[in-house]
Design a protein around this motif. Structure first.
Motif, PDB file in Angstrom:
ATOM      1  N   THR A   1      21.014  29.046 -31.026  1.00  0.00           N
ATOM      2  CA  THR A   1      21.210  27.701 -30.483  1.00  0.00           C
ATOM      3  C   THR A   1      21.770  27.807 -29.073  1.00  0.00           C
ATOM      4  N   ILE A   2      21.216  27.035 -28.177  1.00  0.00           N
ATOM      5  CA  ILE A   2      21.721  26.944 -26.804  1.00  0.00           C
ATOM      6  C   ILE A   2      22.107  25.490 -26.560  1.00  0.00           C
ATOM      7  N   THR A   3      23.354  25.287 -26.170  1.00  0.00           N
ATOM      8  CA  THR A   3      23.886  23.941 -26.024  1.00  0.00           C
ATOM      9  C   THR A   3      24.321  23.689 -24.590  1.00  0.00           C
ATOM     10  N   PHE A  35      19.982  15.713 -29.364  1.00  0.00           N
ATOM     11  CA  PHE A  35      20.835  15.111 -28.342  1.00  0.00           C
ATOM     12  C   PHE A  35      22.132  14.614 -28.970  1.00  0.00           C
ATOM     13  N   ARG A  36      23.213  14.694 -28.201  1.00  0.00           N
ATOM     14  CA  ARG A  36      24.525  14.196 -28.634  1.00  0.00           C
ATOM     15  C   ARG A  36      24.818  12.911 -27.888  1.00  0.00           C
ATOM     16  N   ASP A  37      25.306  11.904 -28.613  1.00  0.00           N
ATOM     17  CA  ASP A  37      25.580  10.593 -28.009  1.00  0.00           C
ATOM     18  C   ASP A  37      27.054  10.213 -28.105  1.00  0.00           C
ATOM     19  N   ASP A  43      22.862  14.330 -33.169  1.00  0.00           N
ATOM     20  CA  ASP A  43      22.087  13.533 -34.119  1.00  0.00           C
ATOM     21  C   ASP A  43      21.721  12.155 -33.571  1.00  0.00           C
ATOM     22  N   ALA A  44      21.480  12.065 -32.271  1.00  0.00           N
ATOM     23  CA  ALA A  44      21.097  10.776 -31.680  1.00  0.00           C
ATOM     24  C   ALA A  44      19.798  10.291 -32.322  1.00  0.00           C
ATOM     25  N   GLY A 142      25.111  15.570 -24.329  1.00  0.00           N
ATOM     26  CA  GLY A 142      24.830  16.936 -24.745  1.00  0.00           C
ATOM     27  C   GLY A 142      23.390  17.085 -25.191  1.00  0.00           C
ATOM     28  N   VAL A 143      22.819  18.255 -24.920  1.00  0.00           N
ATOM     29  CA  VAL A 143      21.455  18.592 -25.327  1.00  0.00           C
ATOM     30  C   VAL A 143      21.513  19.975 -25.967  1.00  0.00           C
TER      31      VAL A 143
END
Length: 163
Positions: A1-3, A35-37, A43-44, A142-143
């Motif tokens: 995983t790359i964040t 994507f992070r919201d 879990d966007a 975040g992606v």
């Protein structure tokens, strides 16, 4: 995983992620994004479309197809970017993802992506197109890129801000 969980803010109107020679450890797996919201989870809610064109090495099979199994309708799971990526030394995926106006707290956040990959199980060159939006009014901060199984064995992902 790359964040990518920092520097996605209102500095730029668009963020571009380019991926080069993404090579999975597991054979015939999916390269994917989420994507992070604003929370801690990636879990966007997303609505997307997915289609692809392919051609095999032997020149005997070609197609252009819409893939309902690879798009999302108000889903919170990962979005597939490339399917069936092989782990042979001559197999990988490359492409880009554009995320538009991620800091908006008024409108949904649109994105487009395109990948090219070598499918490991069948020696196909596959050109994939994905488009959609994160159906949230919170900012996307975040992606996260990952493989459906195994891990990203090699490759480079770069993020660029566009005014």
């Amino acid at each position: 995983t790359i964040t990518f969980d920092s520097n996605i803010d209102d500095t730029y109107d668009e963020y571009v992620f380019k991926f080069y020679n993404i090579h999975p450890s597991a054979d015939n797996t999916y390269f994917q994004v989420n994507f992070r919201d604003g929370s801690s989870a990636y879990d966007a809610t997303k609505t997307t479309t997915f289609f692809r064109a392919y051609h095999d090495e032997a020149g005997t099979s070609t197609a252009l197809e819409y893939r309902t199994a690879d798009d999302l309708a108000q889903g919170t799971g990962v979005q597939r970017l490339a399917g069936g990526v092989g782990n042979g030394n001559d197999e990988n995926t490359a492409g880009y993802l554009h995320l538009f106006n991620p800091s908006s707290t008024t409108f949904v956040k649109h994105f487009i992506a395109r990948t090219i990959q070598n499918e490991g199980s069948s020696d196909f060159a596959v050109d994939t197109y994905i488009a959609g939006y994160c159906n949230v009014t919170a900012a996307i901060d975040g992606v996260q890129f990952s493989m459906a199984s195994g891990n990203i064995d090699a490759g480079t992902i770069k993020m660029y801000g566009v005014v």
